[in-house]
Structure formats: structure tokens, C-alpha cells
Design an enzyme around this catalytic site. Sequence first.
Site, mmCIF file in Angstrom:
data_model
loop_
_atom_site.group_PDB
_atom_site.id
_atom_site.type_symbol
_atom_site.label_atom_id
_atom_site.label_comp_id
_atom_site.label_asym_id
_atom_site.label_seq_id
_atom_site.Cartn_x
_atom_site.Cartn_y
_atom_site.Cartn_z
ATOM 1 N N ASP A 1 19.737 13.161 11.106
ATOM 2 C CA ASP A 1 19.435 13.026 12.530
ATOM 3 C C ASP A 1 20.744 13.074 13.327
ATOM 4 O O ASP A 1 21.820 13.219 12.743
ATOM 5 C CB ASP A 1 18.637 11.735 12.772
ATOM 6 C CG ASP A 1 19.410 10.463 12.443
ATOM 7 O OD1 ASP A 1 20.658 10.510 12.286
ATOM 8 O OD2 ASP A 1 18.767 9.405 12.355
ATOM 9 N N TRP B 1 0.052 22.956 -11.510
ATOM 10 C CA TRP B 1 -1.268 22.510 -11.064
ATOM 11 C C TRP B 1 -2.287 23.652 -11.079
ATOM 12 O O TRP B 1 -3.476 23.429 -11.302
ATOM 13 C CB TRP B 1 -1.196 21.857 -9.682
ATOM 14 C CG TRP B 1 -0.368 20.610 -9.632
ATOM 15 C CD1 TRP B 1 0.567 20.292 -8.677
ATOM 16 C CD2 TRP B 1 -0.366 19.496 -10.537
ATOM 17 N NE1 TRP B 1 1.146 19.075 -8.945
ATOM 18 C CE2 TRP B 1 0.587 18.556 -10.090
ATOM 19 C CE3 TRP B 1 -1.062 19.198 -11.696
ATOM 20 C CZ2 TRP B 1 0.847 17.358 -10.736
ATOM 21 C CZ3 TRP B 1 -0.804 17.987 -12.361
ATOM 22 C CH2 TRP B 1 0.135 17.098 -11.868
ATOM 23 N N LYS C 1 -8.252 5.522 -12.753
ATOM 24 C CA LYS C 1 -8.303 6.736 -11.938
ATOM 25 C C LYS C 1 -7.081 6.897 -11.039
ATOM 26 O O LYS C 1 -7.111 7.692 -10.097
ATOM 27 C CB LYS C 1 -9.574 6.745 -11.082
ATOM 28 C CG LYS C 1 -10.834 6.990 -11.863
ATOM 29 C CD LYS C 1 -11.998 7.230 -10.919
ATOM 30 C CE LYS C 1 -13.228 7.636 -11.687
ATOM 31 N NZ LYS C 1 -14.333 7.969 -10.771
#
Length: 138
Positions: A18, A48, A91
Site C-alpha cells: 500500500d 482439481w 467433511k
Amino acid sequence: MSNKEIVYTVRVEFGDCDPAGIVWFPNFFRWIDAASRHFFHQCGVPRWEETTKTLGVIGTPLVDTHTRFVKTASYGDTLEIAVRIAEWREKSFVQAYRVTRGADPILECEEVRIFGGKREDGSLRALPVPPSIRALCE
């Protein structure tokens, strides 16, 4: 918990900072996300696109994150992002990150992620942790 820890290295560039010359905080999350995928790749998990075909896993979407910033970083710094699985759940899993510049801690982060799959209507759902992926990452 996994004993396996993989390190992903990032060099901070001028454009990552920044106007005060410190890393703009969203860049840390971009690098952490890249370090997450790098972890799986280094463990031998296929891309993936492949796991979508073989396991129905489209990726590991983020469902929760907690980050503690310790010190600033600036352009020219080389950061190491150490990644490990802190906890396996039915999960989901907890991925832990430790970002350092040499011996200096920069930030610590824990994310809860799922192995995402698609329902027939196209919406996202959490799949059980695939045993084959867990075995590669432990």
C-alpha cells in the site's frame, strides 16, 4: 493432525504494498490460498480438474478463517508460508499457516476448508474427506 509441512515461498513486490510501503493485507490471503493448493500439489494430489473427474472434488472452498497479524512485511522481503493440516474432520479440515520472514513471524492463520462437489442443480456441497487425498497429505 498431519506431520507433513510444506513451505511456499513468496517474494513481495512493490505492487503488493500500500502507499505506506507495507503489504496490503488482502495479498496475504491470496498467497495463503496459493500455498493451500501448493500443499496439495506437493503431497501428490492431482489437479482439481482431475479430481473432479475421479472423485467429484472440484476444489477446497474456504468456509472459515482466523488470522493474527504479528509484524508487517514490505517489498523486497521473501516470505515463507509453512502449511500443514492441523485437523481432519468428517467433511472438512483445518489448514494452518505460519508466515515468516527469516526468523521473524509475520502472521498466523487457520482456515476451515471443505472438499467441494457439485449437486445436480449445480450448487456446492461438502463431500466427505476423500481417504485417498487424506493418505497423501498425512
